[in-house]
Design a protein around this motif. Structure first.
Motif, mmCIF file in Angstrom:
data_model
loop_
_atom_site.group_PDB
_atom_site.id
_atom_site.type_symbol
_atom_site.label_atom_id
_atom_site.label_comp_id
_atom_site.label_asym_id
_atom_site.label_seq_id
_atom_site.Cartn_x
_atom_site.Cartn_y
_atom_site.Cartn_z
ATOM 1 N N ASP A 55 30.554 -40.911 55.548
ATOM 2 C CA ASP A 55 31.612 -42.275 55.701
ATOM 3 C C ASP A 55 32.562 -41.750 55.008
ATOM 4 O O ASP A 55 32.427 -41.664 53.690
ATOM 5 C CB ASP A 55 31.295 -43.531 55.750
ATOM 6 N N ASP A 97 34.084 -44.183 52.354
ATOM 7 C CA ASP A 97 33.309 -43.898 50.842
ATOM 8 C C ASP A 97 33.178 -42.905 50.389
ATOM 9 O O ASP A 97 33.245 -42.845 48.559
ATOM 10 C CB ASP A 97 31.633 -44.394 51.556
ATOM 11 N N SER A 123 24.659 -48.704 50.917
ATOM 12 C CA SER A 123 24.237 -50.567 51.300
ATOM 13 C C SER A 123 23.862 -51.521 51.560
ATOM 14 O O SER A 123 23.853 -52.498 51.556
ATOM 15 C CB SER A 123 25.770 -50.576 52.548
ATOM 16 N N SER A 124 22.702 -50.679 51.413
ATOM 17 C CA SER A 124 20.970 -51.748 51.545
ATOM 18 C C SER A 124 20.686 -52.323 50.039
ATOM 19 O O SER A 124 20.703 -51.607 49.900
ATOM 20 C CB SER A 124 20.524 -51.345 52.582
ATOM 21 N N ASP A 125 20.584 -53.513 50.052
ATOM 22 C CA ASP A 125 20.057 -54.065 48.627
ATOM 23 C C ASP A 125 18.639 -54.641 48.910
ATOM 24 O O ASP A 125 17.792 -55.220 48.387
ATOM 25 C CB ASP A 125 20.580 -54.954 48.056
ATOM 26 N N GLU A 126 18.036 -54.066 50.195
ATOM 27 C CA GLU A 126 16.925 -54.534 50.330
ATOM 28 C C GLU A 126 15.980 -53.620 49.627
ATOM 29 O O GLU A 126 15.806 -52.281 49.782
ATOM 30 C CB GLU A 126 16.170 -54.292 51.989
ATOM 31 N N ASP A 136 14.186 -50.267 51.287
ATOM 32 C CA ASP A 136 14.561 -49.732 51.227
ATOM 33 C C ASP A 136 14.849 -48.696 49.584
ATOM 34 O O ASP A 136 14.648 -47.809 49.827
ATOM 35 C CB ASP A 136 15.706 -49.824 51.976
ATOM 36 N N LYS A 181 25.313 -50.015 47.153
ATOM 37 C CA LYS A 181 27.718 -49.586 47.417
ATOM 38 C C LYS A 181 27.805 -50.665 47.454
ATOM 39 O O LYS A 181 27.473 -51.719 47.951
ATOM 40 C CB LYS A 181 27.876 -48.904 49.115
ATOM 41 N N SER A 224 30.577 -54.048 47.245
ATOM 42 C CA SER A 224 31.113 -54.625 48.122
ATOM 43 C C SER A 224 33.438 -54.292 47.213
ATOM 44 O O SER A 224 33.661 -54.099 47.737
ATOM 45 C CB SER A 224 31.340 -56.069 47.715
ATOM 46 N N ARG A 225 33.296 -54.310 45.868
ATOM 47 C CA ARG A 225 34.437 -53.918 44.474
ATOM 48 C C ARG A 225 34.688 -52.852 44.169
ATOM 49 O O ARG A 225 33.749 -52.405 43.761
ATOM 50 C CB ARG A 225 34.180 -55.171 43.923
ATOM 51 N N HIS A 284 24.858 -56.177 57.681
ATOM 52 C CA HIS A 284 25.236 -54.562 56.846
ATOM 53 C C HIS A 284 26.435 -53.421 57.490
ATOM 54 O O HIS A 284 27.378 -53.091 56.656
ATOM 55 C CB HIS A 284 23.739 -53.656 57.732
ATOM 56 N N ARG A 296 34.140 -53.171 52.753
ATOM 57 C CA ARG A 296 34.514 -52.817 51.537
ATOM 58 C C ARG A 296 35.413 -51.495 51.327
ATOM 59 O O ARG A 296 36.529 -51.655 50.943
ATOM 60 C CB ARG A 296 32.571 -51.803 51.332
ATOM 61 N N ASN A 328 38.680 -53.927 51.453
ATOM 62 C CA ASN A 328 38.608 -54.288 49.705
ATOM 63 C C ASN A 328 39.133 -53.353 48.810
ATOM 64 O O ASN A 328 39.962 -53.371 47.690
ATOM 65 C CB ASN A 328 37.221 -54.887 49.599
ATOM 66 N N GLU A 380 42.038 -52.370 45.822
ATOM 67 C CA GLU A 380 42.262 -52.718 44.846
ATOM 68 C C GLU A 380 42.532 -51.111 44.588
ATOM 69 O O GLU A 380 43.421 -50.931 43.252
ATOM 70 C CB GLU A 380 40.452 -52.481 44.690
ATOM 71 N N ASN A 417 33.027 -61.684 53.253
ATOM 72 C CA ASN A 417 31.747 -60.977 52.124
ATOM 73 C C ASN A 417 30.519 -62.587 51.481
ATOM 74 O O ASN A 417 29.330 -61.628 51.899
ATOM 75 C CB ASN A 417 32.363 -60.692 50.864
ATOM 76 N N ARG A 439 17.313 -62.785 56.372
ATOM 77 C CA ARG A 439 15.621 -62.954 55.528
ATOM 78 C C ARG A 439 14.706 -63.914 55.337
ATOM 79 O O ARG A 439 14.017 -63.389 56.082
ATOM 80 C CB ARG A 439 16.764 -62.088 54.025
#
Lengths: 144, 767
Positions: free
Chosen positions: A12, A15, A94-97, A100, A115, A117-118, B548, B555, B558, B562, B591, B602
């Motif tokens: 990406d 990113d 991007s996953s916080d599962e 994972d 990753k 968001s800010r 996701h 992102r 944002n 920023e 978000n 979930r």
């Protein structure tokens, strides 16, 4: 002989750009080697591990979701290869599962980065990574 | 019991070789009673030789010769050549002697020419020859006319309600008897007088019932062979039958075919007590079984000529045929009605999608499917519904349990017309539920439908005088209609009308109909469930993926904003900075939406890790986290009760639950009347639910009743105040979590003003 480089495997552009920008804010930014896929990253690493230009990057940051070889697959390859075993690898996703994250560590990751968001958070994270993995720590090379 | 005290019985007894009474008359060998009635004399001659081997002692008055002169003589000693000439004819014809009986004969006694009817029957190697007086006034042609008219009258009766009384009346007119009754037998041969024609002065016997012992089995069998039975004079002494001494072995003569066959003393006694002098019974036979009798009673002596008896027998046969036709029609009609009822019920089940509604509502229901049903009950999936006058639920359940215990695996139904005899607890319901029929809807006999029928004693009466029905006034007499009635009542005590084969068949057909309807419903529900499950899973994976994938561009937006702000902030004017801030706020909001949706998806996925979880530390932990966000600017009194019991739940979800509830309260908390802001978490034990209910309460105006359900729906924010934070997913998540724990959540205006209550029933979770 270690270089002052970070390898980033990330398909990406955004990113990757953010990562680069975050690095740029550091006082002495390391050089970023950006690979757009797992395969490209692997090939690059193989080249740099040859005796004539023995200069592996100090750290590899791998995105999980990539076309072709995924970050986790590359991680597994690296951690089972004596040439790269001592290369620190941070998985970025991007996953916080939890599953994972657990999977990444199971495959031998040295770190896991969600990753943010800010951008500001990303900058903080990158700064931490830099001070821990580049400035101070380094994995002990394994001699066979 | 003995007959010895009675003079009439005594005289009969003298000529009667067997000791009998009411208890053993079932085995009394009626056909071997070696006497003939006074209205005829009897000879039995060998077919080959025509030598008389048996003779009744009363020949003198009928044939002009004493029996001693007849026995062992050739039959031509007493019968004319004309009569004897008929014998080969009778033997040769397929219809036998019935085609020539009676043979008219003249006998000269004391110089007088007398007319005689000679009736011949063949029994094995003997000819039974009966000789009776012939009514000299009888005009055969006249009787034949009468017969033809009677038959056409009977056949013209189409209304089944008047078939029996009208036929009784016709027979009374032809026969001239004082009383003509129509008896009908039930399946056990208990009898009932269902119609009657009588002289006005006589007491009515209509509705009279008597037990099967009144007409014993062998007597009923004789009626099938010999369809008419005359008992000419109850008072007259019968004649003994003498047997030839030249026979190698003494053997009683079989008198089955002899119309003048002697009468059982028990029966004579019975008639005697009723004052009946002359009785004539005509069999009504339906499909080879004795359906009933025409019973003709006369109270004074009378002679009834053989020809007339023949006419009456013929009417009996015609009537039997007519009845069989009517019965067939009625059976068809009933079958049709029952089929219609069954189909209507099936349709009703399909239409209402409810087995109970289908079986008990609508024009056709269980209650009116079978005649004489007092009540019904349906038991399905643990629920019982009763209709009509059915026993108590607990008693029905006990009966069902008993039946289940005694039913074989393959049994589809159970029926009994006297259930209290096998299941004594039902003795209390002898009146309303003496009979029961139950069909099982499943192999384990857990689900069923049953019908109840009232006891017959409840329904029967004596000749329309119910008050007198059980009064037996003269106890010294043990025979007679009233005594019979009393004995009948004992016999049928606790019995209902029987469940007929047709009714059982219909019940079984209904069983199939119901099962099919249920199967259809199950299939539908299963399909819907599967589709729902699929849709649910799709939705979950969809929201997971979307969340996701949405995050990446977010992102990006944002991040760029920023970077723009950080790196080029100096070069932007205030307006540009405000716009940039707008972008960032929008992104932030988006978000939190995504976070919540992800959270919601979930909640539904993955197994629950159930643990007994302490609630107070969890609440404190959550509050600590939330304080950072919400308490910066406001002063809110926060109270956590000291007694909040632990709960069995998935700790991660429970934490989420409290996070959402408490943050909801913190978000929407408003000052109370005193201007105070407060939040409170607590618990109480609910007696009705039998479990602990947990609460989160905050000050503020109550939530209007119409919103109390909808606030748990996704994206519904009650507050019109757009300044309020939140996505409207939080409470939806709360409800999802509670539902996953088999619990419930609701909101009301108790406590501080707005209180959320929830309970979890994790023990009900089947994983």
């Amino acid at each position: 002989m270690y270089s002052n480089q970070i390898l980033l495997a990330e398909d990406d552009t955004t990113d990757a750009t953010f990562f680069q920008r975050a690095l740029n804010r550091l006082d002495a930014p390391p050089e970023l080697l950006w690979c757009r896929s797992g395969t490209e990253a692997y090939e690059g690493l193989c080249r740099s591990s040859r005796p004539e230009n023995m200069s592996l990057p100090r750290l590899a940051v791998l995105d999980i979701k990539m076309p072709g070889m995924t970050g986790l697959e590359l991680l597994q390859k690296l951690k089972t290869d004596d040439r790269f075993r001592s290369l620190p690898v941070i998985i970025m996703s991007s996953s916080d599962e939890p599953q994972d994250i657990a999977r990444a560590y199971d495959h031998g990751a040295n770190g896991y980065l969600v990753k943010p968001s800010r951008f500001q958070e990303l900058r903080e994270l990158v700064s931490c990574i830099n001070s821990f993995w580049i400035k101070t720590n380094r994995l002990r090379p394994i001699t066979v | 019991m003995s007959l010895s005290s009675d003079p009439v019985a005594q005289s009969i007894r003298e000529v009667y070789p067997y000791p009998v009474d009411l208890e053993n008359c079932d085995v009394e060998p009626l056909r071997h009673i070696q006497v003939v009635q006074a209205h005829a004399c009897l000879l039995a001659v060998e077919i080959d030789s025509l030598i008389v081997r048996y003779v009744s002692e009363n020949t003198l008055s009928f044939l002009g010769k004493p029996w001693e002169e007849i026995i062992d003589a050739h039959v031509d000693t007493v019968l004319s050549a004309e009569v004897i000439g008929q014998i080969p004819l009778g033997l040769g014809r397929t219809g036998g002697f019935d085609t020539i009986n009676p043979i008219l004969s003249m006998v000269k006694i004391s110089g007088k020419q007398l007319m005689r009817n000679v009736i011949i029957h063949r029994t094995d190697d003997l000819l039974l020859i009966e000789v009776e007086a012939r009514d000299s006034n009888l005009q055969t042609a006249q009787y034949q006319q009468l017969l033809a008219r009677s038959i056409s009258r009977i056949q013209n009766i189409t209304d089944p309600n008047i078939l029996f009384p009208d036929t009784a009346l016709i027979i009374k007119q032809i026969s001239g008897y004082d009383r003509v009754m129509v008896y009908q037998f039930d399946k056990d041969y208990n009898g009932e007088v269902i119609a009657e024609a009588r002289n006005e002065t006589l007491e009515s016997f209509e509705g009279l019932r008597y037990p099967h012992t009144d007409i014993p089995k062998q007597a009923r069998e004789l009626y099938l062979t010999n369809r008419i039975r005359l008992i000419s004079s109850a008072g007259e002494v019968p004649a003994r039958i003498q047997q030839s001494t030249q026979l190698p072995q003494a053997a009683p003569l079989d008198l089955t075919l002899a119309g003048s066959r002697g009468v059982s003393p028990v029966h004579l006694e019975y008639l005697g007590y009723m004052g009946v002098n002359n009785s004539l019974s005509v069999a009504i036979v339906l499909r080879g079984k004795l359906w009933g009798l025409f019973a003709l009673h006369h109270y004074s002596p009378r002679h009834i000529d053989y020809e007339v008896r023949n006419v009456l027998m013929f009417i009996g046969e015609i009537f039997s045929g007519h009845l069989s036709l009517q019965a067939a029609n009625r059976y068809r009609e009933q079958t049709l009605t029952r089929k219609l009822a069954r189909l209507a019920i099936g349709e009703q089940i399909t239409k209402t999608r409810d087995i109970f509604a289908g079986l008990t509502t609508g024009n056709y229901s269980l209650l009116n499917m079978f005649p004489g049903t007092s009540g019904t009950a349906v038991y399905f999936e643990g629920r019982m519904e009763r209709q009509g006058d059915a026993p108590d639920e607990a008693d029905i359940l006990a009966l069902a349990g008993w039946i289940r215990e005694h039913a074989a695996f393959q049994d589809l139904y159970y029926e009994s017309d006297s259930v209290s005899k096998v299941f004594p607890p039902f003795a209390a319901y002898c009146d309303s539920a003496a009979g029961v029929m139950m069909i099982f809807l499943d192999a384990t006999h857990n689900d069923w439908i049953c019908w109840f029928r009232p006891g017959m004693v409840q329904q029967i009466s004596w000749g329309g005088k119910p008050n007198k029905q059980l009064v037996v006034t003269d106890t010294s007499r043990r025979l007679g209609p009233r005594q019979s009635f009393a004995r009948y009542v004992q016999t049928v005590e606790g019995c209902s009308a029987p469940w007929t084969d047709g009714e059982i068949d219909t019940a079984l057909a209904l069983r199939i109909t119901v099962i099919n309807s249920l199967m259809q419903r199950y299939t539908e529900v299963k399909e819907i469930n599967e589709r729902l499950q699929k849709a649910y899973e799709d939705l979950e994976s969809f929201s997971y993926t979307v969340s996701h994938d949405l995050r990446a561009p977010l992102r990006a937006i944002n991040g760029y904003a920023e970077i723009l702000e950080e790196e080029y902030g100096e070069e932007l004017n205030d307006d540009a900075k405000t716009l940039l801030g707008g972008i960032q706020r929008g992104v932030e909001q988006m978000n939190s939406f995504i976070t919540d949706i992800l959270e919601l998806s979930r909640v539904g996925s993955g197994g629950l890790q159930l643990k007994t979880t302490a609630v107070i530390p969890l609440i404190q932990d959550v509050l600590l986290e939330l304080n950072l966000v919400y308490l910066r600017s406001r002063k809110i009194a926060i109270h956590v009760d000291e007694q909040i019991p632990p709960v069995v739940a998935d700790p991660r979800l429970l934490r989420q639950l409290y996070t959402n509830l408490l943050s909801n309260s913190l978000k929407y908390v408003l000052p109370d009347a005193q201007g105070e802001l407060a939040i409170r978490a607590g618990a109480y034990f609910d007696e009705e639910l039998q479990c602990t209910v947990y609460t989160v309460s905050n000050t503020g105006p109550e939530i209007p009743v119409e919103y109390r359900r909808s606030i748990f729906q996704m994206f519904s924010r009650m507050s019109s105040n757009h300044e309020s934070e939140g996505t409207g997913v939080g409470l939806a998540i709360v409800e999802r979590i509670v539902e996953r724990h088999m619990g419930k959540v609701w909101v009301d205006d108790t406590g501080l003003g707005v209180t959320f209550h929830f309970y979890l029933k994790s023990e009900h979770i089947t994983q």
